[in-house]
Design an enzyme around this catalytic site. Structure first.
Site, PDB file in Angstrom:
ATOM      1  N   SER A  61       0.839  -1.200   0.000  1.00 28.26           N
ATOM      2  CA  SER A  61       0.000   0.000   0.000  1.00 28.26           C
ATOM      3  C   SER A  61       0.878   1.256   0.000  1.00 28.26           C
ATOM      4  CB  SER A  61      -0.981  -0.059   1.172  1.00 28.26           C
ATOM      5  OG  SER A  61      -2.044   0.851   0.984  1.00 28.26           O
TER       6      SER A  61
ATOM      7  N   GLU B 296      -9.147  -5.430  -4.864  1.00 30.86           N
ATOM      8  CA  GLU B 296      -8.592  -4.364  -4.013  1.00 30.86           C
ATOM      9  C   GLU B 296      -9.676  -3.527  -3.344  1.00 30.86           C
ATOM     10  OE1 GLU B 296      -5.548  -3.701  -3.166  1.00 30.86           O
ATOM     11  OE2 GLU B 296      -4.218  -4.542  -4.679  1.00 30.86           O
TER      12      GLU B 296
ATOM     13  N   HIS C  33      -7.620  -5.670  -0.648  1.00 30.03           N
ATOM     14  CA  HIS C  33      -6.390  -4.954  -0.330  1.00 30.03           C
ATOM     15  C   HIS C  33      -5.739  -5.540   0.925  1.00 30.03           C
ATOM     16  CE1 HIS C  33      -3.765  -1.513  -0.684  1.00 30.03           C
ATOM     17  NE2 HIS C  33      -4.012  -1.113   0.548  1.00 30.03           N
TER      18      HIS C  33
END
Length: 501
Positions: A194, A318, A411
């Site tokens: 990230s 995601e 994610h």
């Protein structure tokens, strides 16, 4: 649990850690001077030496952030302080033939939250496979990732890209000291997820980081987060106003404010940006200073970035995480319409056409995930592959519990494989019954690739490098496989799209 102490010598002094379960651990070793007092908002200074033995048995502070993000366990919170520039080292207990590859983890958290002390980031499983593992803290939010340098005065200097400078200093510390822990200073792999993935990719374009790492892995980097000095200056002015400071007194106010006040003000700045302009996120890298002269993607395209092997990738779903938590992504129709409002009709149509069924919920979530993450991975792979070996992946695996919960391969879920979570008790609970074997198979697959890559920059002979001719993608799933340009319409829909300002 049987523990004993272990010592290592660094350039600053002796550090004492502990040995448990076959690995040696040192926690919260300072790599820079505490950036407090007059050093607040300044580039980091090297750590000072100490006499005697420094006890590095426990985690000390994480960077200032909202307290709810500092939870390490039920009812357990990590203390926060500006004195947070530390790193942790985990190394095998038994000796090896020669120095081991070093894997340096940069945590995510949108540049505003996170800590190297999160239990998932322990790293012992990686170490048992043959490496020395380092996890790093860096300054977050207004104290590290928001460019306030335009508010400098004759008396008060404020530096830009502080968090990048922090990480360069951490990498310099590793270069100087890691041999004492069994690591090879000439073979360092940086990897992050990230915001940490954005940082890993950005470091490819930081001149001062040249030669400090040999490989990089970017897991789910986000797109469009660089900003110009001009835009940063506008955000800085706005931040000073929200802090309640007069323009001529802004620098002084920044030095006097408590960390909690700065964190609270930064959240108001973010909330305001989200309301007024989707995607105008004020925090993250700024281009045009000595630390980061140009946009990393432009540097890669032109061959000016460090030409080290790169793995970059995203997860299949995601966007799903952001329908539940941190609702900052455009994952519904009204947010998407606002996001695309200023586009030329042709570009807007091209993006819409790539998501059949829009505005159905699943099409919106896919579009939001691609906008924020897949587009960045595609962009980085296209740019970097012209000048250095580049490998693209997509992580599709989700155990039934994650699918039933509606999160799927969302994610950050690849971290469960990277850090071998599925072999833990909690991981076994997540993969009840038939899923356990598949989860461990996927974990072994990912870890084997990361390990091979950290050794020599190649993640396995059967994973072809990404080129613009065939665009190979390694898909991690129950049965992992290579696909070639699996979603050309979605990839091309975002080509040239940018929120960078």
């Amino acid at each position: 649990m049987h523990e004993r102490t272990i010592r290592a010598r660094t350039a600053n002094g002796i550090v004492e850690g502990f040995t448990r379960d076959g690995v040696n651990r040192w926690r919260s070793i300072p790599y820079a001077r505490p950036p407090v007092g007059r050093l607040r908002l300044r580039a980091p200074q090297p750590a000072q030496a100490w006499s005697g033995v420094r006890h590095c048995h426990g985690f000390t502070n994480c960077a200032p952030q909202q307290r709810r993000y500092t939870m390490l366990g039920v009812g357990r919170y990590q203390p926060m302080s500006e004195d947070c520039l530390t790193l942790n080292v985990v190394a095998p207990e038994s000796g090896h033939d020669g120095p081991l590859p070093v894997m340096v983890f940069i945590h995510g958290g949108g540049y505003i939250l996170g800590s190297s002390a999160v239990p998932l980031y322990d790293g012992a499983a990686m170490v048992r496979r043959g490496c020395v593992y380092v996890s790093v803290n860096y300054r977050l939010g207004a104290l590290g990732c928001l460019d306030l340098s335009s508010l400098s005065t004759a008396d008060t200097t404020i530096d830009s890209n502080l968090y990048l400078r922090d990480l360069v200093m951490a990498l310099q510390w590793i270069r100087e000291n890691i041999a004492g822990f069994g690591g090879d200073p000439g073979n360092v792999t940086i990897f992050g997820e990230s915001a940490g993935a954005c940082i890993a990719a950005t470091l490819l374009a930081v001149p001062a980081a040249e030669g400090l790492f040999a490989q990089a892995i970017a897991e789910s980097p986000a797109s469009g987060l660089v900003r110009s000095k001009e835009i940063s200056a506008q955000f800085a002015t706005r931040f000073a106003e929200l802090l309640g400071a007069r323009p001529e007194d802004a620098a002084n106010a920044l030095m006097q404010a408590s960390p909690a006040q700065l964190v609270e003000t930064q959240h108001r700045l973010i909330d305001q940006g989200m309301e007024n302009r989707l995607g105008a996120f004020p925090i993250g890298p700024v281009i045009g200073d000595d630390c980061l002269p140009e946009d990393p993607v432009v540097a890669m395209e032109n061959g000016r970035a460090h030409r080290v092997p790169l793995i970059v990738g995203t997860n299949a779903e995601e966007g799903r995480l952001f329908t539940r938590f941190l609702k900052m992504l455009p994952t519904n129709e009204s947010m998407i319409e606002e996001l695309l409002a200023d586009l030329e009709p042709v570009a807007r149509e091209r993006i819409m056409a790539a998501y059949p069924g829009y505005p159905s919920s699943s099409a919106c979530i896919q579009l939001g995930g691609d906008f924020a993450f897949s587009s960045a991975a595609w962009q980085l792979a296209e740019a970097h592959s012209h000048h250095a070996p580049t490998y693209l992946y997509r992580y599709d695996y989700a155990p039934r519990m994650l699918r039933w919960s509606g999160l799927g391969a969302t994610h950050a879920t690849e971290l469960l494989a990277v850090f071998d979570f599925y072999r833990t008790r909690l991981g076994a609970f997540l993969t009840a019954a038939a899923d356990q074997r598949a989860a461990i198979r996927v974990s072994n697959q990912v870890q084997r690739r990361w390990r091979a890559f950290s050794r020599d920059g190649v993640p396995g002979e059967d994973w072809p490098a990404y080129t613009v001719d065939d665009r190979a993608v390694m898909v991690f799933d129950r049965k992992s496989r290579v696909e070639f340009d699996p979603h050309p319409h979605r990839r091309m829909a975002w080509a040239g799209f940018s929120l960078a300002q």
